[in-house]
Design an enzyme around this catalytic site. Structure first.
Site, PDB file in Angstrom:
ATOM      1  N   GLY A   1      -6.654  -1.662   7.605  1.00 53.86           N
ATOM      2  CA  GLY A   1      -5.657  -1.980   6.587  1.00 53.86           C
ATOM      3  C   GLY A   1      -5.394  -0.799   5.677  1.00 53.86           C
ATOM      4  O   GLY A   1      -5.648   0.348   6.036  1.00 53.86           O
ATOM      5  N   CYS A   2      -4.896  -1.072   4.500  1.00 52.21           N
ATOM      6  CA  CYS A   2      -4.582  -0.015   3.538  1.00 52.21           C
ATOM      7  C   CYS A   2      -5.797   0.867   3.285  1.00 52.21           C
ATOM      8  O   CYS A   2      -6.878   0.378   2.971  1.00 52.21           O
ATOM      9  CB  CYS A   2      -4.109  -0.639   2.224  1.00 52.21           C
ATOM     10  SG  CYS A   2      -3.740   0.577   0.946  1.00 52.21           S
ATOM     11  N   PHE A   3      -5.607   2.175   3.392  1.00 53.52           N
ATOM     12  CA  PHE A   3      -6.760   3.062   3.247  1.00 53.52           C
ATOM     13  C   PHE A   3      -7.219   3.233   1.802  1.00 53.52           C
ATOM     14  O   PHE A   3      -8.257   3.835   1.549  1.00 53.52           O
ATOM     15  CB  PHE A   3      -6.535   4.427   3.895  1.00 53.52           C
ATOM     16  CG  PHE A   3      -5.179   5.069   3.696  1.00 53.52           C
ATOM     17  CD1 PHE A   3      -4.400   4.814   2.578  1.00 53.52           C
ATOM     18  CD2 PHE A   3      -4.687   5.935   4.648  1.00 53.52           C
ATOM     19  CE1 PHE A   3      -3.171   5.414   2.406  1.00 53.52           C
ATOM     20  CE2 PHE A   3      -3.443   6.562   4.489  1.00 53.52           C
ATOM     21  CZ  PHE A   3      -2.682   6.299   3.374  1.00 53.52           C
TER      22      PHE A   3
ATOM     23  N   CYS B   1       0.843  -1.187   0.000  1.00 48.88           N
ATOM     24  CA  CYS B   1       0.000   0.000   0.000  1.00 48.88           C
ATOM     25  C   CYS B   1       0.881   1.240   0.000  1.00 48.88           C
ATOM     26  O   CYS B   1       1.503   1.568   1.006  1.00 48.88           O
ATOM     27  CB  CYS B   1      -0.906  -0.011   1.232  1.00 48.88           C
ATOM     28  SG  CYS B   1      -1.999   1.407   1.337  1.00 48.88           S
TER      29      CYS B   1
END
Length: 218
Positions: free
Chosen positions: A47-49, A17
């Site tokens: 988690g990954c935005f 990410c």
């Protein structure tokens, strides 16, 4: 084939990410908008935005979503600093929504469908405290709502393992760099987006179809 699979998995992990993003202007910090009249704000990290922000932005009643950082103790963090895991910040999405169209409870339920809340400090290939599952509350009612939904999720056995999401009071949100904002829609050719983020968003659309904006119900 197994070695080939591990090779591609390592590439995706390396890309990760936001790994390796550069460029003047793109690294400038985005602004944090004030809510419009009648709007409310919610903040979640899963988690990954990139995928979380996209998923939450597709819900009816959501006007905008800003990717950023929260939950830590470092002022004005950057992606590079957060990635060192010394700030205690997590990647989060700040959601601006109309409570007359979608409730905080509905947003919270959607949040638990938008990621796996049972993996401690990990989402897919992304590992570390900056990718932890975390939900912020701004008042006692929101705290009770989150705790109630967690009990419900655990009781229904929707996930094999119990929820490990942190439920903490909201303190401050810092917007991420400009290039993170809306990244999912403008970088479909990124291998991480196609291999990791897109499957999560597609799964979310299937689970939350009735609450999506019309253009995402197809």
């Amino acid at each position: 084939m197994k070695k080939l699979g591990l090779y591609f998995a390592s590439i995706i992990l390396f890309l990760g990410c936001a790994n390796g993003q550069t460029g003047a202007g793109r690294n400038a910090i985005a602004s944090v908008p004030k809510p419009a009249a009648g709007e409310a704000v919610a903040t979640f990290g899963g988690g990954c935005f990139w995928s979380m922000s996209e998923a939450m932005s597709e819900l009816k009643g959501v006007s905008k979503v800003v990717s950023g950082y929260a939950g830590g103790n470092t002022k004005n963090p950057t992606y590079e600093k957060v990635s060192t895991r010394t700030t205690n910040h997590a990647e989060v999405s700040q959601i601006y929504y109309n409570p007359n169209i979608i409730s905080y409870a509905s947003l919270a339920e959607a949040f638990f469908f938008a990621h796996d809340p049972t993996t401690l400090n990990r989402q897919g290939p992304d590992e570390g405290t900056d990718y932890r599952s975390i939900a912020f509350y701004r008042n006692p009612q929101e705290k009770a709502t989150l705790e109630g939904i967690i009990k419900k999720v655990n009781a229904t056995k929707h996930y094999t393992n119990p929820v490990v999401t942190q439920v903490v009071p909201f303190k401050v949100f810092y917007a991420a760099e400009n290039y993170h904002q809306g990244y999912y829609r403008t970088n479909g050719d990124n291998p991480y987006i196609s291999s990791v983020s897109e499957p999560k968003v597609m799964k979310f659309r299937k689970a939350m179809k009735a609450q999506l904006k019309p253009e995402f119900q197809k």
